[in-house]
Write a protein that holds these residues in place. Structure first.
Motif, mmCIF file in Angstrom:
data_model
loop_
_atom_site.group_PDB
_atom_site.id
_atom_site.type_symbol
_atom_site.label_atom_id
_atom_site.label_comp_id
_atom_site.label_asym_id
_atom_site.label_seq_id
_atom_site.Cartn_x
_atom_site.Cartn_y
_atom_site.Cartn_z
ATOM 1 N N VAL A 164 0.868 -1.174 0.000
ATOM 2 C CA VAL A 164 0.000 0.000 0.000
ATOM 3 C C VAL A 164 0.907 1.226 0.000
ATOM 4 N N LEU A 165 0.769 2.062 -1.025
ATOM 5 C CA LEU A 165 1.608 3.261 -1.124
ATOM 6 C C LEU A 165 0.868 4.456 -0.521
ATOM 7 N N ILE A 166 1.556 5.127 0.390
ATOM 8 C CA ILE A 166 0.900 6.247 1.068
ATOM 9 C C ILE A 166 1.940 7.300 1.458
ATOM 10 N N GLY A 210 5.752 -0.577 -8.033
ATOM 11 C CA GLY A 210 6.517 -1.792 -8.340
ATOM 12 C C GLY A 210 5.566 -2.943 -8.573
ATOM 13 N N PRO A 211 6.102 -4.137 -8.802
ATOM 14 C CA PRO A 211 5.244 -5.288 -9.101
ATOM 15 C C PRO A 211 4.312 -5.661 -7.944
ATOM 16 N N ILE A 215 -2.343 -0.876 -4.041
ATOM 17 C CA ILE A 215 -3.228 0.276 -3.838
ATOM 18 C C ILE A 215 -2.396 1.549 -3.700
ATOM 19 N N LEU A 216 -2.910 2.648 -4.245
ATOM 20 C CA LEU A 216 -2.414 3.967 -3.885
ATOM 21 C C LEU A 216 -3.441 4.555 -2.936
ATOM 22 N N ALA A 242 -2.282 6.068 -10.387
ATOM 23 C CA ALA A 242 -2.842 4.735 -10.109
ATOM 24 C C ALA A 242 -3.330 4.079 -11.397
ATOM 25 N N LYS A 243 -3.985 4.882 -12.236
ATOM 26 C CA LYS A 243 -4.528 4.365 -13.484
ATOM 27 C C LYS A 243 -3.404 3.865 -14.406
ATOM 28 N N SER A 244 -2.327 4.657 -14.447
ATOM 29 C CA SER A 244 -1.216 4.263 -15.315
ATOM 30 C C SER A 244 -0.587 2.957 -14.828
ATOM 31 N N ALA A 245 -0.661 2.698 -13.517
ATOM 32 C CA ALA A 245 -0.080 1.465 -12.966
ATOM 33 C C ALA A 245 -1.130 0.356 -12.874
#
Ligand code: PLP
Length: 463
Positions: A164-166, A210-211, A215-216, A242-245
Motif C-alpha cells: 500500500v503506497l501512502i 513496483g510489481p 493500492i495507492l 494509479a490508473k497508469s499502474a
C-alpha cells in the motif's frame, strides 16, 4: 445502634426488613443479597473509623446500592463542551426521522436481507445504495460498522500481502489506537511510505510503484495541519498515477462531507462527490461525523471493487445492524434536500446556529446558574466551538456561553473547579463542560433543551 463490629447484623436479618422485602419483590433476591453484602462490608470498614448506623440507615443504603446497580450505565448528558461531534459523548445526534426509523425496525421483523419482490434472500446494503449513489455519484456502495472497519476491509480485500503506497505526511493517528501504519499492517498489507513528512511529489509515487503495488492511498489529515513548506499530491494526480499502474486509488476521507453549499465553515473541505469526480476508485467515510448520522462506515466507488469487498469473509464480522441501516437511510434522505439540512439535521443545525441566539440563551441561563453557584462568579462570555471528531481541526466557530470562576481565587482554585465540574456531572442529567484558563466553560452551541437544562441545574450541589 450498630457501632461495633459484633453488632453488625447477618445478611439474612437485613433481607427480612420491611423495606428490603419490597426491593426483593421488585429486583429479585440475588441482586438485593449482593447489594446488602456490599453495604455490610462498607459498614464494617466505617465502624472501624468510628461511625454508627441503625437499621433504617442500613435499609436506605441497600436501597441506594440497588438504585445504583439498576440505573442505566449509558445515559443522556448535556454536551456543553463546545465540541459539536464529541467522540466520547457519542458524536452526531440523530434527527427525528432517524429515531422513528430505528424504532420501526427494532420493534418488528423487517426485510433486512429479504427481497420482497422475488421472495428470495436480499442484500442489506441495498437499502442505502440508491441514495448513496445519488448523493455521491458513485456506482456502488457498502456499509460497515465504522470508518476504521471500512479502511480495514478495503485494504484487506484489495491489498493483502501486497504493498500500500501512502505519503509520509498522511500516516495519521486519529485518536486512541487508530494509527494508519498499524491498520495497514493489521489488514495484512505491507506499508510503503512515500515522500517526506511535509512534501510528497508525484515523482515520489511514480518511483515507488513496483510489481507488488496493490493500492495507492490518500488519507485525510483529519486532526492536524502542516504549515510552511508543504506539498502533497492531489486526488486527481493520485488517480492518474494509479490508473497508469493499473491499481486502484483509495481515499479515506474521514468525515465524508456530502454538500458544502450552505455552510461557511465547510467551504474548504472536499466533498465525496469531488473526490470521486477527481478519479478516486473508492472513498471511505464515517456515518457519524459531518454526515450527522449513526455510527457507520461507508464505502462508495467502483462496482467491481465493491463486489470484491462484499466477498471478503471479514465482511460478516464488520456488517452493520438493521437499526444502523434504518437510521442511515433516514439521514441520507435528508441530505437529498441540502437547503433543509440546517433545520432538520442536528449536526448542521448546531454548526450554523446564530451567534445572537446563543447570546440571548446565555443571558437567560446566567441568573439561574448564579442562584446555584454561590461561591462562583458566572459571566456571559464569548467562546469558540469546534466541529470535533477530526473534522476541520483548525476551524473555530464563534460561540457564546457561560464562564464560571471561583470568587476567591487566592486558594485552591483548581480544586474548586474540580468540585464544580463534578457537581455538574453529578446532576440528574449530567452536564459536561470544559475547564480551561482557571474557569469552567459551558458553551451553549449544542444546547437545545433549555427548559430541561434549567430544571436540571436546580439540583446542583457543589461540595
Ligand atoms: C475519524 C476517522 C477515521 C475513523 O473513523 P471511525 O468512524 O471513527 O471509525 C478514519 N480515518 C479518518 C481520516 C478519520 O478522520
Amino acid at each position: 445502634m450498630i457501632n461495633e463490629p459484633h453488632k453488625i447484623p447477618a445478611v439474612s436479618n437485613l433481607l427480612s426488613l420491611a423495606d428490603t422485602s419490597i426491593l426483593i419483590e421488585q429486583h429479585g433476591l440475588k441482586l438485593v443479597t449482593i447489594c446488602a453484602q456490599k453495604v455490610l462490608s462498607d459498614v464494617r470498614k466505617r465502624i472501624g473509623e468510628g461511625i454508627s448506623v441503625d437499621n433504617d440507615a442500613l435499609s436506605e443504603m441497600i436501597q441506594d446500592e440497588v438504585s445504583r446497580f439498576t440505573q442505566p450505565s449509558l445515559r443522556r448528558v448535556f454536551n456543553l463542551t463546545g465540541v459539536i461531534l464529541h467522540t466520547n459523548l457519542g458524536r452526531a445526534q440523530l434527527p427525528e426521522s432517524a429515531l422513528k426509523a430505528i424504532i420501526n425496525v427494532a420493534k418488528d421483523p423487517t426485510n433486512l436481507e429479504f427481497d420482497l419482490h422475488t421472495g428470495k434472500r436480499g442484500d442489506r446494503h441495498e437499502h442505502t445504495q440508491e441514495l448513496l449513489c445519488y448523493l455521491t455519484g458513485a456506482e456502488a456502495s457498502i456499509i460497515v460498522n465504522n470508518n476504521a472497519a471500512a479502511v480495514l476491509l478495503t485494504l484487506n480485500s484489495l491489498a493483502k500481502r501486497k504493498e500500500v503506497l501512502i505519503s509520509r505526511g498522511e500516516l495519521v493517528e486519529i485518536g486512541g489506537s487508530y494509527r494508519m501504519p498499524d491498520i495497514i499492517v493489521n489488514a495484512g498489507c505491507k506499508l510503503l511510505e512515500v515522500g517526506t513528512t511535509n512534501c510528497t511529489n508525484e515523482a515520489d509515487f511514480q518511483r515507488a510503484l513496483g510489481p507488488k503495488t496493490a493500492i495507492l492511498m490518500k488519507v485525510h489529515p483529519s486532526n492536524f495541519e502542516v504549515r510552511g513548506f508543504t506539498r502533497s499530491v492531489s486526488n486527481s494526480s493520485m488517480a492518474r498515477i494509479a490508473k497508469s499502474a493499473n491499481v486502484p486509488f483509495v481515499t479515506d476521507l474521514g468525515s465524508g462531507l456530502l454538500t458544502s453549499s450552505d455552510n461557511n465553515c465547510l467551504q474548504d473541505e472536499m466533498t465525496v462527490v469531488e473526490v470521486l469526480r477527481a478519479g478516486a476508485d473508492l472513498a471511505t467515510f464515517s456515518g457519524d461525523k459531518l454526515l450527522g448520522g449513526p455510527q457507520a462506515g461507508i464505502i462508495v466507488g467502483r462496482t467491481d471493487l465493491i463486489k470484491k469487498l462484499k466477498r471478503n469473509p471479514m465482511m460478516r464480522a464488520l456488517r452493520p445492524d438493521k437499526m444502523t441501516i434504518a437510521a442511515l437511510e433516514a439521514v441520507l434522505k435528508l441530505h437529498t434536500n441540502p437547503k433543509q439540512l440546517r433545520k432538520n439535521l442536528p449536526t448542521m443545525r448546531f454548526m450554523s446556529r446564530d451567534f445572537s441566539e446563543l447570546k440571548s440563551a446565555a443571558a437567560r441561563i446566567a441568573p439561574e446558574l448564579r442562584r446555584h453557584c454561590n461561591e462562583f462568579c458566572v459571566t456571559e462570555s464569548f467562546t469558540q466551538s469546534q466541529v470535533g471528531s477530526g473534522a476541520l481541526p483548525t476551524q473555530k466557530i464563534d460561540s457564546f456561553g457561560l464562564k464560571i470562576t471561583p470568587i476567591d481565587t487566592k486558594n485552591k482554585s483548581s480544586k474548586k473547579l474540580t468540585s464544580l465540574a463534578y457537581a455538574f456531572r453529578n446532576l440528574p442529567i449530567p452536564v459536561v463542560g470544559r475547564i480551561s484558563a482557571d474557569a469552567m466553560w459551558l458553551d451553549l452551541r449544542c444546547l437545545e433543551d433549555e427548559p430541561g437544562f434549567v430544571k436540571n441545574i436546580k439540583s446542583l450541589q457543589i461540595k
